[in-house]
Write a protein that holds these residues in place. Structure first.
Motif, short mmCIF file in Angstrom:
data_model
loop_
_atom_site.label_atom_id
_atom_site.label_comp_id
_atom_site.label_asym_id
_atom_site.label_seq_id
_atom_site.Cartn_x
_atom_site.Cartn_y
_atom_site.Cartn_z
N GLY A 57 -18.70 -10.49 -25.23
CA GLY A 57 -18.53 -11.53 -24.22
C GLY A 57 -19.83 -12.17 -23.77
O GLY A 57 -19.81 -13.14 -23.00
N LEU A 58 -20.96 -11.66 -24.25
CA LEU A 58 -22.27 -12.15 -23.80
C LEU A 58 -23.04 -12.89 -24.88
O LEU A 58 -24.24 -13.12 -24.75
CB LEU A 58 -23.12 -10.97 -23.31
CG LEU A 58 -22.53 -10.15 -22.17
CD1 LEU A 58 -23.43 -8.97 -21.86
CD2 LEU A 58 -22.32 -11.03 -20.95
N GLY A 63 -24.50 -15.75 -32.19
CA GLY A 63 -24.24 -14.31 -32.20
C GLY A 63 -25.32 -13.49 -31.52
O GLY A 63 -25.33 -12.26 -31.62
N ASN A 64 -26.24 -14.15 -30.82
CA ASN A 64 -27.29 -13.45 -30.08
C ASN A 64 -26.89 -13.31 -28.61
O ASN A 64 -26.08 -14.10 -28.11
CB ASN A 64 -28.61 -14.22 -30.16
CG ASN A 64 -29.13 -14.32 -31.57
OD1 ASN A 64 -29.10 -13.37 -32.33
ND2 ASN A 64 -29.60 -15.51 -31.94
N TRP A 65 -27.51 -12.37 -27.93
CA TRP A 65 -27.30 -12.20 -26.50
C TRP A 65 -27.73 -13.49 -25.82
O TRP A 65 -28.85 -13.94 -25.95
CB TRP A 65 -28.13 -11.01 -26.04
CG TRP A 65 -27.86 -10.51 -24.66
CD1 TRP A 65 -26.83 -10.82 -23.83
CD2 TRP A 65 -28.66 -9.54 -23.95
NE1 TRP A 65 -26.93 -10.14 -22.65
CE2 TRP A 65 -28.05 -9.35 -22.69
CE3 TRP A 65 -29.82 -8.87 -24.24
CZ2 TRP A 65 -28.57 -8.48 -21.74
CZ3 TRP A 65 -30.34 -8.00 -23.30
CH2 TRP A 65 -29.71 -7.80 -22.06
N ALA A 103 -31.39 -10.22 -29.19
CA ALA A 103 -30.64 -8.97 -29.36
C ALA A 103 -29.21 -9.36 -29.72
O ALA A 103 -28.73 -10.43 -29.34
CB ALA A 103 -30.68 -8.15 -28.07
N ASN A 104 -28.53 -8.47 -30.43
CA ASN A 104 -27.20 -8.77 -30.95
C ASN A 104 -26.14 -7.84 -30.37
O ASN A 104 -26.45 -6.86 -29.70
CB ASN A 104 -27.21 -8.67 -32.48
CG ASN A 104 -28.17 -9.65 -33.10
OD1 ASN A 104 -28.14 -10.83 -32.79
ND2 ASN A 104 -29.06 -9.16 -33.94
N VAL A 105 -24.91 -8.16 -30.69
CA VAL A 105 -23.79 -7.38 -30.20
C VAL A 105 -23.94 -5.91 -30.61
O VAL A 105 -24.42 -5.61 -31.71
CB VAL A 105 -22.43 -7.97 -30.69
CG1 VAL A 105 -22.25 -7.79 -32.19
CG2 VAL A 105 -21.27 -7.39 -29.91
N VAL A 129 -36.86 -6.03 -20.24
CA VAL A 129 -35.68 -5.73 -21.05
C VAL A 129 -36.20 -5.44 -22.46
O VAL A 129 -36.83 -6.30 -23.08
CB VAL A 129 -34.69 -6.91 -21.08
CG1 VAL A 129 -33.47 -6.56 -21.93
CG2 VAL A 129 -34.28 -7.30 -19.66
N LYS A 130 -35.95 -4.21 -22.94
CA LYS A 130 -36.44 -3.80 -24.26
C LYS A 130 -35.29 -3.24 -25.09
O LYS A 130 -34.37 -2.63 -24.56
CB LYS A 130 -37.49 -2.69 -24.12
CG LYS A 130 -38.75 -3.12 -23.42
CD LYS A 130 -39.70 -1.93 -23.33
CE LYS A 130 -40.99 -2.33 -22.65
NZ LYS A 130 -41.90 -1.19 -22.51
N LYS A 131 -35.42 -3.42 -26.40
CA LYS A 131 -34.47 -2.79 -27.31
C LYS A 131 -34.72 -1.29 -27.28
O LYS A 131 -35.87 -0.84 -27.37
CB LYS A 131 -34.64 -3.31 -28.74
CG LYS A 131 -34.25 -4.76 -28.87
CD LYS A 131 -34.39 -5.23 -30.30
CE LYS A 131 -34.04 -6.70 -30.42
NZ LYS A 131 -34.15 -7.16 -31.81
N LYS A 132 -33.67 -0.54 -27.13
CA LYS A 132 -33.81 0.92 -27.01
C LYS A 132 -34.27 1.54 -28.33
O LYS A 132 -35.04 2.49 -28.33
CB LYS A 132 -32.49 1.53 -26.56
CG LYS A 132 -32.62 2.97 -26.21
CD LYS A 132 -31.95 3.28 -24.93
CE LYS A 132 -32.19 4.74 -24.67
NZ LYS A 132 -31.76 5.16 -23.42
#
Length: 159
Positions: A57-58, A63-65, A103-105, A129-132
């Motif tokens: 939904g985001l 297809g990206n955030w 970032a992606n789904v 905000v970082k990718k985990k």
């Protein structure tokens, strides 16, 4: 002892507030959609760390955030971190955000908010905000916030 109890109280209020946003009981559709699935990992005075998995939904048309979903989440988490520091609800006066990657789904991100300063009625918060998975920076928000107060001299609009 009283300060510790107040700190514990503001942290508990913050945790409940975030949970209420995420499940839709304390928010409008945009806040509920933006925070669905968020988990508070760590919280103490002036600091908040959350994990979040990006859901469908985001996403934007590629297809990206979506950048506005990131900005909404940054603003919400900054407000919560500020509350843990001041125990007062605040409004955002100045908001600057920089985007560094996408970032992606189903990607998991880590959102870290820190109060970095307070001057009079103003509070400054930085949100990363970082990718985990790899620690890559997705966005960096810098916000100035102030206590929300009603001014009795201002009259409501009659429109």
């Amino acid at each position: 002892m009283v300060e510790k109890e107040m700190e514990d109280s503001s942290l508990e209020v913050t945790r409940k507030f975030i949970k209420g946003l995420a499940d839709g009981t304390l928010s409008h559709e945009i806040e509920a959609l933006t925070t669905t699935g968020i988990q508070v990992v760590k919280a103490h005075k002036g600091f908040l760390l959350c994990d979040f998995i990006i859901h469908s939904g985001l996403l934007d048309e590629n297809g990206n955030w979506h950048v506005s979903a990131i900005a909404t989440l940054v603003d919400i988490i900054a407000n919560c971190a500020s509350y843990t520091f001041t125990s007062c609800h605040q409004v955002t006066l100045d908001f600057s955000i920089s985007y560094y990657s996408t970032a992606n789904v189903q990607e998991e991100v880590e959102i870290e908010a820190k109060v970095i300063g307070k001057k009079d009625e103003l509070t400054s918060v930085i949100v990363e905000v970082k990718k985990k998975q790899n620690g890559e920076l997705v966005a960096l928000g810098k916000l100035w916030m102030a206590v929300a107060r009603r001014n009795p001299r201002h009259q409501a609009s009659k429109l």
